[in-house]
Design an enzyme around this catalytic site. Structure first.
Site, PDB file in Angstrom:
ATOM      1  N   ASN A   1       0.853  -1.185   0.000  1.00 50.27           N
ATOM      2  CA  ASN A   1       0.000   0.000   0.000  1.00 50.27           C
ATOM      3  C   ASN A   1       0.896   1.246   0.000  1.00 50.27           C
ATOM      4  O   ASN A   1       1.713   1.420   0.906  1.00 50.27           O
ATOM      5  CB  ASN A   1      -0.903  -0.041   1.241  1.00 50.27           C
ATOM      6  CG  ASN A   1      -1.823   1.156   1.306  1.00 50.27           C
ATOM      7  OD1 ASN A   1      -1.383   2.287   1.126  1.00 50.27           O
ATOM      8  ND2 ASN A   1      -3.095   0.933   1.554  1.00 50.27           N
TER       9      ASN A   1
ATOM     10  N   HIS B   1       1.048   6.221   1.818  1.00 52.70           N
ATOM     11  CA  HIS B   1       1.928   7.117   2.584  1.00 52.70           C
ATOM     12  C   HIS B   1       2.942   7.838   1.708  1.00 52.70           C
ATOM     13  O   HIS B   1       3.427   8.908   2.073  1.00 52.70           O
ATOM     14  CB  HIS B   1       2.680   6.332   3.666  1.00 52.70           C
ATOM     15  CG  HIS B   1       1.798   5.906   4.792  1.00 52.70           C
ATOM     16  ND1 HIS B   1       0.993   6.776   5.487  1.00 52.70           N
ATOM     17  CD2 HIS B   1       1.602   4.703   5.359  1.00 52.70           C
ATOM     18  CE1 HIS B   1       0.338   6.107   6.415  1.00 52.70           C
ATOM     19  NE2 HIS B   1       0.682   4.850   6.363  1.00 52.70           N
TER      20      HIS B   1
ATOM     21  N   HIS C   1      -5.666   3.651  -1.868  1.00 51.89           N
ATOM     22  CA  HIS C   1      -7.011   4.005  -1.393  1.00 51.89           C
ATOM     23  C   HIS C   1      -7.308   5.428  -1.875  1.00 51.89           C
ATOM     24  O   HIS C   1      -6.704   6.385  -1.394  1.00 51.89           O
ATOM     25  CB  HIS C   1      -7.022   3.931   0.144  1.00 51.89           C
ATOM     26  CG  HIS C   1      -8.358   4.190   0.754  1.00 51.89           C
ATOM     27  ND1 HIS C   1      -8.558   4.146   2.122  1.00 51.89           N
ATOM     28  CD2 HIS C   1      -9.570   4.488   0.216  1.00 51.89           C
ATOM     29  CE1 HIS C   1      -9.839   4.411   2.380  1.00 51.89           C
ATOM     30  NE2 HIS C   1     -10.465   4.627   1.243  1.00 51.89           N
TER      31      HIS C   1
ATOM     32  N   ARG D   1      -9.352   8.088  -1.349  1.00 52.11           N
ATOM     33  CA  ARG D   1     -10.340   8.499  -0.357  1.00 52.11           C
ATOM     34  C   ARG D   1     -11.234   9.603  -0.922  1.00 52.11           C
ATOM     35  O   ARG D   1     -10.840  10.358  -1.808  1.00 52.11           O
ATOM     36  CB  ARG D   1      -9.640   9.009   0.903  1.00 52.11           C
ATOM     37  CG  ARG D   1      -8.865   7.936   1.648  1.00 52.11           C
ATOM     38  CD  ARG D   1      -8.265   8.503   2.924  1.00 52.11           C
ATOM     39  NE  ARG D   1      -9.308   8.821   3.874  1.00 52.11           N
ATOM     40  CZ  ARG D   1      -9.653   8.034   4.920  1.00 52.11           C
ATOM     41  NH1 ARG D   1      -9.004   6.912   5.148  1.00 52.11           N
ATOM     42  NH2 ARG D   1     -10.607   8.384   5.724  1.00 52.11           N
TER      43      ARG D   1
ATOM     44  N   ARG E   1      -7.059  12.860   0.419  1.00 53.09           N
ATOM     45  CA  ARG E   1      -5.985  13.376   1.265  1.00 53.09           C
ATOM     46  C   ARG E   1      -4.609  12.852   0.852  1.00 53.09           C
ATOM     47  O   ARG E   1      -3.606  13.458   1.183  1.00 53.09           O
ATOM     48  CB  ARG E   1      -6.250  13.075   2.740  1.00 53.09           C
ATOM     49  CG  ARG E   1      -6.125  11.626   3.099  1.00 53.09           C
ATOM     50  CD  ARG E   1      -6.178  11.426   4.601  1.00 53.09           C
ATOM     51  NE  ARG E   1      -7.504  11.694   5.148  1.00 53.09           N
ATOM     52  CZ  ARG E   1      -7.967  11.121   6.246  1.00 53.09           C
ATOM     53  NH1 ARG E   1      -7.212  10.272   6.927  1.00 53.09           N
ATOM     54  NH2 ARG E   1      -9.177  11.373   6.685  1.00 53.09           N
TER      55      ARG E   1
ATOM     56  N   GLU F   1      -8.697   0.422  -3.231  1.00 50.04           N
ATOM     57  CA  GLU F   1      -9.547   0.472  -2.038  1.00 50.04           C
ATOM     58  C   GLU F   1     -10.530   1.619  -2.196  1.00 50.04           C
ATOM     59  O   GLU F   1     -10.135   2.727  -2.563  1.00 50.04           O
ATOM     60  CB  GLU F   1      -8.704   0.712  -0.789  1.00 50.04           C
ATOM     61  CG  GLU F   1      -7.851  -0.470  -0.417  1.00 50.04           C
ATOM     62  CD  GLU F   1      -7.034  -0.191   0.828  1.00 50.04           C
ATOM     63  OE1 GLU F   1      -7.177   0.892   1.428  1.00 50.04           O
ATOM     64  OE2 GLU F   1      -6.237  -1.053   1.189  1.00 50.04           O
TER      65      GLU F   1
ATOM     66  N   THR G   1      -8.151   3.822   8.017  1.00 49.92           N
ATOM     67  CA  THR G   1      -9.380   3.047   8.060  1.00 49.92           C
ATOM     68  C   THR G   1      -9.535   2.398   9.438  1.00 49.92           C
ATOM     69  O   THR G   1      -8.653   1.692   9.895  1.00 49.92           O
ATOM     70  CB  THR G   1      -9.351   1.961   6.969  1.00 49.92           C
ATOM     71  OG1 THR G   1      -8.985   2.581   5.746  1.00 49.92           O
ATOM     72  CG2 THR G   1     -10.700   1.299   6.818  1.00 49.92           C
TER      73      THR G   1
ATOM     74  N   GLU H   1     -11.173  -9.180   2.868  1.00 52.62           N
ATOM     75  CA  GLU H   1      -9.881  -8.864   3.473  1.00 52.62           C
ATOM     76  C   GLU H   1     -10.152  -8.716   4.959  1.00 52.62           C
ATOM     77  O   GLU H   1     -10.948  -7.851   5.368  1.00 52.62           O
ATOM     78  CB  GLU H   1      -9.283  -7.574   2.895  1.00 52.62           C
ATOM     79  CG  GLU H   1      -7.954  -7.230   3.599  1.00 52.62           C
ATOM     80  CD  GLU H   1      -7.174  -6.098   2.947  1.00 52.62           C
ATOM     81  OE1 GLU H   1      -7.231  -5.946   1.710  1.00 52.62           O
ATOM     82  OE2 GLU H   1      -6.484  -5.379   3.696  1.00 52.62           O
TER      83      GLU H   1
ATOM     84  N   HIS I   1      -3.837  -4.513   7.608  1.00 55.90           N
ATOM     85  CA  HIS I   1      -3.960  -3.351   8.500  1.00 55.90           C
ATOM     86  C   HIS I   1      -3.150  -3.563   9.773  1.00 55.90           C
ATOM     87  O   HIS I   1      -3.403  -4.500  10.523  1.00 55.90           O
ATOM     88  CB  HIS I   1      -5.411  -3.018   8.867  1.00 55.90           C
ATOM     89  CG  HIS I   1      -5.583  -1.540   9.071  1.00 55.90           C
ATOM     90  ND1 HIS I   1      -5.116  -0.897  10.185  1.00 55.90           N
ATOM     91  CD2 HIS I   1      -6.090  -0.571   8.273  1.00 55.90           C
ATOM     92  CE1 HIS I   1      -5.360   0.394  10.069  1.00 55.90           C
ATOM     93  NE2 HIS I   1      -5.933   0.615   8.917  1.00 55.90           N
TER      94      HIS I   1
END
Ligand code: PXP
Length: 241
Positions: A9, A12, A45, A47, A51, A72, A103, A153, A194
Protein backbone atom coordinates in the site's frame (compact mmCIF):
# COMPACT_ATOMS: atom_id res chain seq x y z
CA UNK A 1 0.15 -24.23 1.20
CA UNK A 2 -0.80 -21.70 -1.49
CA UNK A 3 1.48 -18.79 -2.41
CA UNK A 4 1.03 -15.74 -0.20
CA UNK A 5 0.75 -12.53 -2.23
CA UNK A 6 2.18 -9.31 -0.86
CA UNK A 7 0.29 -6.14 -1.74
CA UNK A 8 2.17 -2.94 -0.97
CA UNK A 9 0.00 0.00 0.00
CA UNK A 10 1.66 3.22 -1.19
CA UNK A 11 -0.77 5.79 0.24
CA UNK A 12 1.93 7.12 2.58
CA UNK A 13 4.18 7.92 -0.36
CA UNK A 14 1.43 10.19 -1.66
CA UNK A 15 1.05 11.79 1.78
CA UNK A 16 4.73 12.75 1.73
CA UNK A 17 4.55 13.96 -1.86
CA UNK A 18 1.52 16.12 -1.09
CA UNK A 19 3.43 17.91 1.70
CA UNK A 20 5.07 19.94 -1.11
CA UNK A 21 3.59 20.95 -4.42
CA UNK A 22 6.08 18.86 -6.38
CA UNK A 23 6.21 15.31 -7.66
CA UNK A 24 8.76 14.26 -5.04
CA UNK A 25 8.79 11.45 -4.15
CA UNK A 26 7.27 10.16 -7.36
CA UNK A 27 4.44 7.76 -6.61
CA UNK A 28 4.86 5.98 -9.94
CA UNK A 29 8.61 5.54 -9.61
CA UNK A 30 8.23 4.13 -6.12
CA UNK A 31 5.41 1.85 -7.23
CA UNK A 32 7.76 0.50 -9.90
CA UNK A 33 10.49 0.05 -7.27
CA UNK A 34 7.98 -1.94 -5.21
CA UNK A 35 7.02 -3.98 -8.25
CA UNK A 36 10.66 -4.73 -9.10
CA UNK A 37 11.37 -5.65 -5.48
CA UNK A 38 8.71 -8.35 -5.56
CA UNK A 39 5.42 -6.73 -4.63
CA UNK A 40 2.73 -8.94 -6.14
CA UNK A 41 0.30 -6.06 -6.37
CA UNK A 42 0.08 -2.37 -5.54
CA UNK A 43 -2.72 -1.14 -3.30
CA UNK A 44 -4.04 2.43 -3.12
CA UNK A 45 -7.01 4.00 -1.39
CA UNK A 46 -8.62 6.86 -3.29
CA UNK A 47 -10.34 8.50 -0.36
CA UNK A 48 -13.33 10.74 -0.84
CA UNK A 49 -11.35 13.66 0.62
CA UNK A 50 -8.33 12.83 -1.66
CA UNK A 51 -5.98 13.38 1.26
CA UNK A 52 -3.22 11.27 -0.29
CA UNK A 53 -3.94 9.40 -3.53
CA UNK A 54 -5.38 11.59 -6.32
CA UNK A 55 -7.51 10.68 -9.32
CA UNK A 56 -4.63 11.13 -11.79
CA UNK A 57 -2.44 8.79 -9.69
CA UNK A 58 -4.70 5.79 -10.06
CA UNK A 59 -4.92 6.10 -13.84
CA UNK A 60 -1.16 6.58 -14.15
CA UNK A 61 -0.55 3.54 -11.93
CA UNK A 62 -2.92 1.45 -14.02
CA UNK A 63 -1.08 2.48 -17.22
CA UNK A 64 2.41 1.83 -15.83
CA UNK A 65 2.19 -1.19 -13.54
CA UNK A 66 2.74 -4.73 -14.68
CA UNK A 67 1.38 -6.17 -11.42
CA UNK A 68 -2.32 -5.86 -10.58
CA UNK A 69 -3.68 -2.67 -9.04
CA UNK A 70 -5.86 -3.14 -5.96
CA UNK A 71 -8.21 -0.18 -5.54
CA UNK A 72 -9.55 0.47 -2.04
CA UNK A 73 -12.81 2.37 -2.15
CA UNK A 74 -15.67 3.52 0.03
CA UNK A 75 -19.32 2.75 -0.69
CA UNK A 76 -19.60 5.95 -2.66
CA UNK A 77 -21.26 6.47 -6.05
CA UNK A 78 -18.57 8.95 -7.07
CA UNK A 79 -15.75 6.51 -6.32
CA UNK A 80 -17.69 3.67 -7.93
CA UNK A 81 -17.84 5.65 -11.19
CA UNK A 82 -14.08 6.11 -11.07
CA UNK A 83 -13.53 2.40 -10.36
CA UNK A 84 -15.70 1.41 -13.33
CA UNK A 85 -13.67 3.69 -15.60
CA UNK A 86 -10.30 2.66 -14.11
CA UNK A 87 -10.96 -1.08 -14.16
CA UNK A 88 -8.37 -2.14 -11.57
CA UNK A 89 -7.79 -5.88 -11.18
CA UNK A 90 -9.45 -5.81 -7.77
CA UNK A 91 -11.47 -3.41 -5.67
CA UNK A 92 -11.59 -3.67 -1.90
CA UNK A 93 -14.61 -1.94 -0.38
CA UNK A 94 -13.71 -0.29 2.92
CA UNK A 95 -15.61 1.88 5.41
CA UNK A 96 -14.56 5.51 5.40
CA UNK A 97 -15.05 8.37 7.81
CA UNK A 98 -13.55 11.79 7.12
CA UNK A 99 -12.28 12.33 10.65
CA UNK A 100 -10.36 9.05 10.89
CA UNK A 101 -6.55 8.96 10.57
CA UNK A 102 -6.68 5.64 8.75
CA UNK A 103 -9.38 3.05 8.06
CA UNK A 104 -10.90 2.11 11.40
CA UNK A 105 -12.85 -1.12 11.72
CA UNK A 106 -14.35 -3.29 9.04
CA UNK A 107 -17.30 -2.73 6.78
CA UNK A 108 -20.75 -3.30 8.32
CA UNK A 109 -21.75 -5.85 5.68
CA UNK A 110 -24.83 -6.99 7.58
CA UNK A 111 -26.28 -3.47 7.70
CA UNK A 112 -25.33 -2.48 4.14
CA UNK A 113 -25.72 -5.90 2.54
CA UNK A 114 -28.01 -4.87 -0.30
CA UNK A 115 -26.06 -1.72 -1.22
CA UNK A 116 -22.80 -3.67 -1.09
CA UNK A 117 -24.41 -6.34 -3.27
CA UNK A 118 -25.24 -3.68 -5.90
CA UNK A 119 -21.63 -2.45 -5.87
CA UNK A 120 -20.35 -6.02 -6.18
CA UNK A 121 -22.60 -6.69 -9.18
CA UNK A 122 -21.56 -3.50 -10.99
CA UNK A 123 -17.85 -4.04 -10.32
CA UNK A 124 -17.95 -7.70 -11.30
CA UNK A 125 -19.82 -6.81 -14.50
CA UNK A 126 -16.85 -4.54 -15.35
CA UNK A 127 -14.44 -7.43 -14.78
CA UNK A 128 -13.21 -6.18 -11.39
CA UNK A 129 -12.86 -8.76 -8.60
CA UNK A 130 -14.37 -7.44 -5.37
CA UNK A 131 -13.19 -7.94 -1.81
CA UNK A 132 -14.82 -6.63 1.35
CA UNK A 133 -12.72 -5.35 4.25
CA UNK A 134 -14.35 -6.91 7.31
CA UNK A 135 -13.85 -7.68 10.98
CA UNK A 136 -13.10 -11.33 11.68
CA UNK A 137 -16.59 -12.22 12.88
CA UNK A 138 -18.99 -14.87 11.68
CA UNK A 139 -21.86 -12.54 10.72
CA UNK A 140 -19.61 -10.34 8.55
CA UNK A 141 -18.05 -13.31 6.79
CA UNK A 142 -21.40 -14.96 6.07
CA UNK A 143 -22.93 -11.70 4.85
CA UNK A 144 -19.87 -11.11 2.62
CA UNK A 145 -20.36 -14.47 0.96
CA UNK A 146 -24.04 -13.65 0.36
CA UNK A 147 -23.15 -10.43 -1.52
CA UNK A 148 -21.37 -12.48 -4.18
CA UNK A 149 -18.00 -10.82 -3.48
CA UNK A 150 -14.96 -12.76 -4.64
CA UNK A 151 -13.56 -12.63 -1.12
CA UNK A 152 -12.83 -10.74 2.07
CA UNK A 153 -9.88 -8.86 3.47
CA UNK A 154 -9.78 -9.54 7.19
CA UNK A 155 -9.06 -6.43 9.27
CA UNK A 156 -6.03 -7.31 11.40
CA UNK A 157 -5.95 -4.01 13.31
CA UNK A 158 -7.22 -5.38 16.65
CA UNK A 159 -4.68 -8.21 16.49
CA UNK A 160 -1.89 -5.75 15.69
CA UNK A 161 -2.90 -3.46 18.57
CA UNK A 162 -3.07 -6.35 21.03
CA UNK A 163 0.12 -7.99 19.83
CA UNK A 164 2.12 -7.17 22.99
CA UNK A 165 -0.58 -8.47 25.34
CA UNK A 166 -0.51 -12.30 25.18
CA UNK A 167 -4.18 -12.90 26.02
CA UNK A 168 -5.50 -10.29 23.65
CA UNK A 169 -3.15 -11.44 20.94
CA UNK A 170 -4.26 -15.08 21.30
CA UNK A 171 -7.91 -14.04 21.32
CA UNK A 172 -7.60 -11.87 18.20
CA UNK A 173 -5.49 -14.45 16.39
CA UNK A 174 -8.15 -17.10 17.01
CA UNK A 175 -10.85 -14.79 15.63
CA UNK A 176 -8.82 -14.27 12.47
CA UNK A 177 -8.10 -18.00 12.08
CA UNK A 178 -11.77 -18.89 12.58
CA UNK A 179 -12.95 -16.23 10.13
CA UNK A 180 -10.41 -17.38 7.53
CA UNK A 181 -11.57 -21.00 7.90
CA UNK A 182 -15.20 -20.04 7.64
CA UNK A 183 -14.62 -17.89 4.54
CA UNK A 184 -12.67 -20.70 2.92
CA UNK A 185 -15.50 -23.14 3.66
CA UNK A 186 -17.91 -20.68 2.00
CA UNK A 187 -15.66 -20.73 -1.08
CA UNK A 188 -14.57 -17.11 -0.91
CA UNK A 189 -10.95 -15.95 -0.98
CA UNK A 190 -9.24 -14.60 2.11
CA UNK A 191 -6.87 -11.64 2.31
CA UNK A 192 -5.76 -9.77 5.43
CA UNK A 193 -4.24 -6.45 6.34
CA UNK A 194 -3.96 -3.35 8.50
CA UNK A 195 -1.34 -2.74 11.16
CA UNK A 196 0.81 -5.64 10.04
CA UNK A 197 4.50 -5.11 10.67
CA UNK A 198 7.78 -7.04 10.82
CA UNK A 199 7.23 -8.70 14.26
CA UNK A 200 3.52 -9.46 13.94
CA UNK A 201 3.22 -10.63 10.33
CA UNK A 202 4.49 -14.15 10.90
CA UNK A 203 1.50 -15.61 12.74
CA UNK A 204 -0.86 -14.13 10.17
CA UNK A 205 1.26 -15.41 7.27
CA UNK A 206 1.01 -18.92 8.75
CA UNK A 207 -2.78 -19.04 8.40
CA UNK A 208 -3.16 -21.36 5.41
CA UNK A 209 -6.46 -19.99 4.07
CA UNK A 210 -5.03 -16.48 3.63
CA UNK A 211 -3.53 -15.89 0.19
CA UNK A 212 -2.78 -12.16 0.27
CA UNK A 213 -1.55 -9.57 2.76
CA UNK A 214 -1.79 -5.83 2.18
CA UNK A 215 0.84 -3.86 4.05
CA UNK A 216 1.68 -0.17 3.92
CA UNK A 217 2.83 1.79 6.93
CA UNK A 218 5.45 -0.62 8.28
CA UNK A 219 7.14 -1.08 4.91
CA UNK A 220 7.22 2.61 4.01
CA UNK A 221 8.47 3.46 7.53
CA UNK A 222 11.21 0.84 7.29
CA UNK A 223 12.30 2.18 3.92
CA UNK A 224 13.20 5.44 5.70
CA UNK A 225 15.21 3.50 8.29
CA UNK A 226 17.06 1.53 5.64
CA UNK A 227 17.36 4.36 3.11
CA UNK A 228 18.05 7.55 5.10
CA UNK A 229 21.78 6.95 5.57
CA UNK A 230 22.31 6.56 1.82
CA UNK A 231 20.20 9.62 1.08
CA UNK A 232 22.46 11.66 3.38
CA UNK A 233 25.61 10.28 1.76
CA UNK A 234 24.19 11.20 -1.66
CA UNK A 235 23.50 14.78 -0.52
CA UNK A 236 26.97 15.04 0.99
CA UNK A 237 28.39 13.99 -2.38
CA UNK A 238 26.15 16.42 -4.30
CA UNK A 239 27.26 19.42 -2.20
CA UNK A 240 30.96 18.57 -2.29
CA UNK A 241 33.14 21.62 -3.08
N1 PXP B 1 -5.80 -2.98 4.00
C1 PXP B 1 -6.74 -2.01 4.03
C2 PXP B 1 -8.12 -2.33 3.60
C3 PXP B 1 -6.40 -0.70 4.44
O1 PXP B 1 -7.33 0.27 4.47
C4 PXP B 1 -5.06 -0.42 4.81
C5 PXP B 1 -4.67 0.97 5.22
O2 PXP B 1 -4.89 1.86 4.19
C6 PXP B 1 -4.12 -1.46 4.75
C7 PXP B 1 -4.53 -2.74 4.36
C8 PXP B 1 -2.68 -1.25 5.10
O3 PXP B 1 -2.57 -0.93 6.46
P1 PXP B 1 -1.16 -0.51 7.05
O4 PXP B 1 -0.76 0.79 6.42
O5 PXP B 1 -1.43 -0.38 8.52
O6 PXP B 1 -0.20 -1.61 6.72
Amino acid sequence: MQYLNLGINIDHVATLRNARDENDPSLIELALVAENAGADLITVHLREDRRHIRDADVFELKRNLKVPLNFEMALSDEILRIALELKPATACIVPERREEITTEGGLDVVKFESRIGEFVDKLHAAGIDVFLFVEPDEASVRASARTGARGIEIHTGAYAHGFREPRRRAHELKRIRDAAKLAHSLLIEVHAGHGLNYPNVREIAEIPEINELNIGHAVIARSLMTGLAQAIRDMRAAMRR
